[in-house]
Design a protein around this motif. Structure first.
Motif, PDB file in Angstrom:
ATOM      1  N   VAL A 377      27.461  18.746  43.167  1.00 12.33           N
ATOM      2  CA  VAL A 377      27.110  17.467  43.782  1.00 12.33           C
ATOM      3  C   VAL A 377      25.980  17.645  44.789  1.00 12.33           C
ATOM      4  O   VAL A 377      25.031  16.864  44.834  1.00 12.33           O
ATOM      5  N   GLY A 378      26.063  18.686  45.611  1.00 11.88           N
ATOM      6  CA  GLY A 378      25.039  18.914  46.619  1.00 11.88           C
ATOM      7  C   GLY A 378      23.676  19.158  46.020  1.00 11.88           C
ATOM      8  O   GLY A 378      22.657  18.641  46.517  1.00 11.88           O
ATOM      9  N   LEU A 379      23.601  19.943  44.957  1.00 13.53           N
ATOM     10  CA  LEU A 379      22.311  20.199  44.295  1.00 13.53           C
ATOM     11  C   LEU A 379      21.679  18.902  43.792  1.00 13.53           C
ATOM     12  O   LEU A 379      20.506  18.637  44.029  1.00 13.53           O
ATOM     13  N   GLY A 380      22.461  18.104  43.089  1.00 14.01           N
ATOM     14  CA  GLY A 380      21.928  16.854  42.550  1.00 14.01           C
ATOM     15  C   GLY A 380      21.566  15.865  43.629  1.00 14.01           C
ATOM     16  O   GLY A 380      20.520  15.209  43.562  1.00 14.01           O
ATOM     17  N   LEU A 381      22.403  15.760  44.657  1.00 12.23           N
ATOM     18  CA  LEU A 381      22.166  14.802  45.727  1.00 12.23           C
ATOM     19  C   LEU A 381      20.893  15.124  46.493  1.00 12.23           C
ATOM     20  O   LEU A 381      20.071  14.246  46.770  1.00 12.23           O
ATOM     21  N   GLY A 382      20.712  16.393  46.846  1.00 12.19           N
ATOM     22  CA  GLY A 382      19.519  16.780  47.593  1.00 12.19           C
ATOM     23  C   GLY A 382      18.246  16.522  46.818  1.00 12.19           C
ATOM     24  O   GLY A 382      17.263  15.974  47.355  1.00 12.19           O
ATOM     25  N   ALA A 383      18.223  16.927  45.555  1.00 10.02           N
ATOM     26  CA  ALA A 383      17.026  16.729  44.746  1.00 10.02           C
ATOM     27  C   ALA A 383      16.741  15.250  44.509  1.00 10.02           C
ATOM     28  O   ALA A 383      15.591  14.794  44.623  1.00 10.02           O
ATOM     29  N   ALA A 384      17.770  14.481  44.183  1.00 12.80           N
ATOM     30  CA  ALA A 384      17.567  13.055  43.907  1.00 12.80           C
ATOM     31  C   ALA A 384      17.063  12.316  45.131  1.00 12.80           C
ATOM     32  O   ALA A 384      16.183  11.452  45.037  1.00 12.80           O
ATOM     33  N   PHE A 385      17.581  12.639  46.307  1.00 12.63           N
ATOM     34  CA  PHE A 385      17.152  11.964  47.528  1.00 12.63           C
ATOM     35  C   PHE A 385      15.665  12.180  47.783  1.00 12.63           C
ATOM     36  O   PHE A 385      14.917  11.239  48.070  1.00 12.63           O
ATOM     37  N   VAL A 386      15.208  13.408  47.685  1.00 10.26           N
ATOM     38  CA  VAL A 386      13.794  13.705  47.935  1.00 10.26           C
ATOM     39  C   VAL A 386      12.900  13.024  46.907  1.00 10.26           C
ATOM     40  O   VAL A 386      11.893  12.389  47.245  1.00 10.26           O
ATOM     41  N   LEU A 387      13.250  13.135  45.638  1.00 15.23           N
ATOM     42  CA  LEU A 387      12.417  12.577  44.577  1.00 15.23           C
ATOM     43  C   LEU A 387      12.345  11.059  44.652  1.00 15.23           C
ATOM     44  O   LEU A 387      11.278  10.457  44.460  1.00 15.23           O
ATOM     45  N   LEU A 388      13.467  10.404  44.942  1.00 12.40           N
ATOM     46  CA  LEU A 388      13.461   8.940  45.021  1.00 12.40           C
ATOM     47  C   LEU A 388      12.766   8.445  46.288  1.00 12.40           C
ATOM     48  O   LEU A 388      12.156   7.372  46.283  1.00 12.40           O
ATOM     49  N   THR A 389      12.840   9.214  47.371  1.00 13.69           N
ATOM     50  CA  THR A 389      12.095   8.857  48.583  1.00 13.69           C
ATOM     51  C   THR A 389      10.602   8.908  48.308  1.00 13.69           C
ATOM     52  O   THR A 389       9.850   8.002  48.691  1.00 13.69           O
ATOM     53  N   ALA A 390      10.145   9.979  47.650  1.00 17.42           N
ATOM     54  CA  ALA A 390       8.729  10.089  47.303  1.00 17.42           C
ATOM     55  C   ALA A 390       8.301   8.964  46.369  1.00 17.42           C
ATOM     56  O   ALA A 390       7.213   8.395  46.504  1.00 17.42           O
ATOM     57  N   LEU A 391       9.171   8.623  45.427  1.00 20.58           N
ATOM     58  CA  LEU A 391       8.857   7.560  44.480  1.00 20.58           C
ATOM     59  C   LEU A 391       8.745   6.211  45.179  1.00 20.58           C
ATOM     60  O   LEU A 391       7.892   5.385  44.844  1.00 20.58           O
ATOM     61  N   SER A 392       9.594   5.986  46.183  1.00 19.01           N
ATOM     62  CA  SER A 392       9.660   4.690  46.858  1.00 19.01           C
ATOM     63  C   SER A 392       8.587   4.503  47.915  1.00 19.01           C
ATOM     64  O   SER A 392       8.148   3.371  48.160  1.00 19.01           O
ATOM     65  N   ALA A 393       8.180   5.583  48.576  1.00 16.59           N
ATOM     66  CA  ALA A 393       7.296   5.442  49.732  1.00 16.59           C
ATOM     67  C   ALA A 393       6.006   6.234  49.623  1.00 16.59           C
ATOM     68  O   ALA A 393       5.160   6.143  50.522  1.00 16.59           O
ATOM     69  N   GLY A 394       5.815   6.972  48.568  1.00 19.50           N
ATOM     70  CA  GLY A 394       4.677   7.873  48.510  1.00 19.50           C
ATOM     71  C   GLY A 394       3.370   7.258  48.069  1.00 19.50           C
ATOM     72  O   GLY A 394       2.325   7.878  48.194  1.00 19.50           O
ATOM     73  N   ASP A 395       3.370   6.047  47.563  1.00 22.45           N
ATOM     74  CA  ASP A 395       2.157   5.491  46.975  1.00 22.45           C
ATOM     75  C   ASP A 395       1.833   4.117  47.535  1.00 22.45           C
ATOM     76  O   ASP A 395       1.140   3.334  46.895  1.00 22.45           O
ATOM     77  N   VAL A 396       2.313   3.818  48.760  1.00 20.22           N
ATOM     78  CA  VAL A 396       2.051   2.510  49.358  1.00 20.22           C
ATOM     79  C   VAL A 396       0.845   2.601  50.280  1.00 20.22           C
ATOM     80  O   VAL A 396       0.471   3.684  50.731  1.00 20.22           O
TER      81      VAL A 396
END
Length: 489
Positions: A377-396
């Protein structure tokens, strides 16, 4: 690119801009915010006795913070864009520190719950401002990917460390020390931030949308309050239905205000490019099981396995370590396989860990039932959080960096409130049914198994959605190599 050469950054008077020091301060601020989310969970029985809380009052020790935090994040992000990220962040840390100290000194339920709400207000200013500073200080590419990896690692570690620290402090010195420790950490962040954070000038000179802020805050408050109340009163309770109706009315009013305001709280341009909608939608689903995970797992360890507060906290360390590892490796994996595959894979890993947790036993043990799935759970949670944060805020656009940070945190918090309310209701119903056929601990385990199983299904659904909505960067802009590097990080 050196951070000191970034055009949006001015050095703090009398100091040199050091990217490592600035990132350490921002990570510390985010760690403190996440710590406060979970640090009270293990200490709730002691807090209830010490202050004289009722059942509903005990619930609001948790909900007052989460509710204020979740509903004010958009306002905090917009304020950062208008008045400067550094100024808003340091102001939020000061409010957070003072309210934490007040909570530790509280001797009545009203003071404690009010202090927790003010903590949430401070956190709502800290989180989007800190994320906006990270995005401003580190240019697109591997440097930003590494920075976001650290950001995600401390976010997950803060939530898990809250359970550990809460248990240790409560067992050693009593529940007030969980708030004293939080206040001390916030004061250290405040001092370090004043020294090391560079000045990033406000990039938006528009007007603050007060009417939009009030309506969206009240609407989110109504829906979260309704969902929370439904856990104890039922979904058909008049107050619950009234809260949902108020949410719908205020949300409609908010949409009308946004259409007419010259500087809306959520400008349409925020969704014009990039993958803001996809990132925030998936983050809401991730949040729907994130808060529930840290709610149900400690309860299973204490109420079924019989662990004490300190042992429960220590049991969260493997999850925290795996979370940090997943966060750190996420950008490297994304550069190799692409954003779509990386996000999908992270969500599937998370689903696998939750499915494993859904097989917990009423006569099990930590080693047999908790350790292995916690790591997954920790592996998936950490990776998903970073990737989705970049996806949501990285190109505005730079003018909306704070707002984008507030939006992605809002979707996670509101998603978490919805998920916890629904899962707690379903788990409670399953436990009540099972209690008629067997011992109490077996009934509780049946409820927890259901909660983890539903969470696994939600994460599997999110992974399938990611395949459909996350676009390879070449599809978004085949001629923009800067964006290609940014998305892959």
């Amino acid at each position: 690119m050196d951070i000191s050469q970034h055009p949006a950054v001015r050095k703090t008077p009398g100091t040199a801009t050091r990217p490592g020091a600035a990132l350490a301060v921002l990570a510390g601020a985010q760690f403190t915010v996440m710590l406060a989310t979970s640090i009270v969970n293990v200490a709730l029985p002691q807090i209830r006795t010490g202050v004289g809380l009722s059942d509903s009052g005990t619930t609001w020790v948790v909900n007052a913070y989460g509710l204020a935090f979740g509903v004010l994040l958009l306002a905090g992000g917009r304020a950062a864009d208008l008045w400067g990220c550094r100024r808003v962040l340091l102001g939020g840390v000061a409010v957070f520190a003072l309210s934490s100290l007040t909570a530790g000194l509280a001797t009545s339920p009203a003071v404690l719950i009010a202090a927790r709400a003010v903590q949430g207000w401070g956190a709502a200013a800290i989180a989007p401002s800190a994320l906006a500073l990270v995005m401003s200080l580190f240019p697109p590419g591997p440097a930003r990917g590494r920075a976001l990896g650290i950001w995600g690692a401390v976010s997950g570690a803060g939530a898990a460390a809250g359970v550990l620290l809460g248990g240790a402090l409560t067992q050693a010195w009593g529940w007030p020390w969980i708030f004293y420790a939080t206040a001390a950490g916030a004061f250290l962040v405040l001092i370090a931030g004043a020294i090391h954070l560079p000045w990033v000038p406000a990039v938006d000179r528009g007007r603050f949308d007060l009417a939009g802020t009030v309506t969206v805050t009240l609407s989110l408050t109504a829906v979260v309050w309704g969902l929370t109340t439904a856990r104890g009163s039922g979904w058909t309770d008049t107050r619950v239905l009234g809260a949902f109706a108020l949410f719908a009315v205020l949300l409609a009013a908010f949409a009308l205000i946004e259409r007419r305001h010259p500087d809306p709280l959520i400008p349409p341009r925020l969704f014009a490019g990039g993958q803001v909608v996809a990132g925030n939608g998936l983050m809401a689903l991730l949040g729907s099981m994130w808060i529930a995970l840290f709610f149900f797992l400690p309860l299973y360890q204490q109420q079924v396995l019989g662990a004490g507060p300190l042992a429960t906290g220590l049991g969260q360390l493997p999850l925290a370590a795996a979370n940090m590892l997943g966060s750190t490796l996420s950008s490297r994996v994304a550069r190799r396989v692409g954003a779509k595959a990386a996000v999908t894979g992270a969500l599937l890993i998370e689903a696998a860990g939750l499915l494993w947790l859904s097989r917990i036993s009423s006569d099990g043990s930590y080693l047999a039932d908790v350790l292995g799935p916690s790591v997954v759970v920790g592996l998936g949670l950490g990776a998903a959080f970073v990737l989705l944060t970049a996806l949501s805020a990285g190109d505005v656009p730079p003018a909306d960096a704070g707002l984008a940070g507030g939006l992605v945190n809002t979707t996670r918090q509101v998603g978490g409130a919805v998920g916890l309310a629904v899962l707690a209701t379903l788990a409670g119903s399953r436990a009540a049914d099972a209690a008629t056929h067997g011992p109490h601990w077996e009934a509780l385990t049946a409820g927890y198994r259901l909660a983890f199983g539903i969470s696994a299904a939600v994460m599997t659904t999110a992974a399938l959605l990611a395949l459909a909505v996350v676009r390879p960067i070449a599809e978004a802009d085949p001629h923009d190599h800067t964006h290609r590097n940014e998305a892959s990080s």
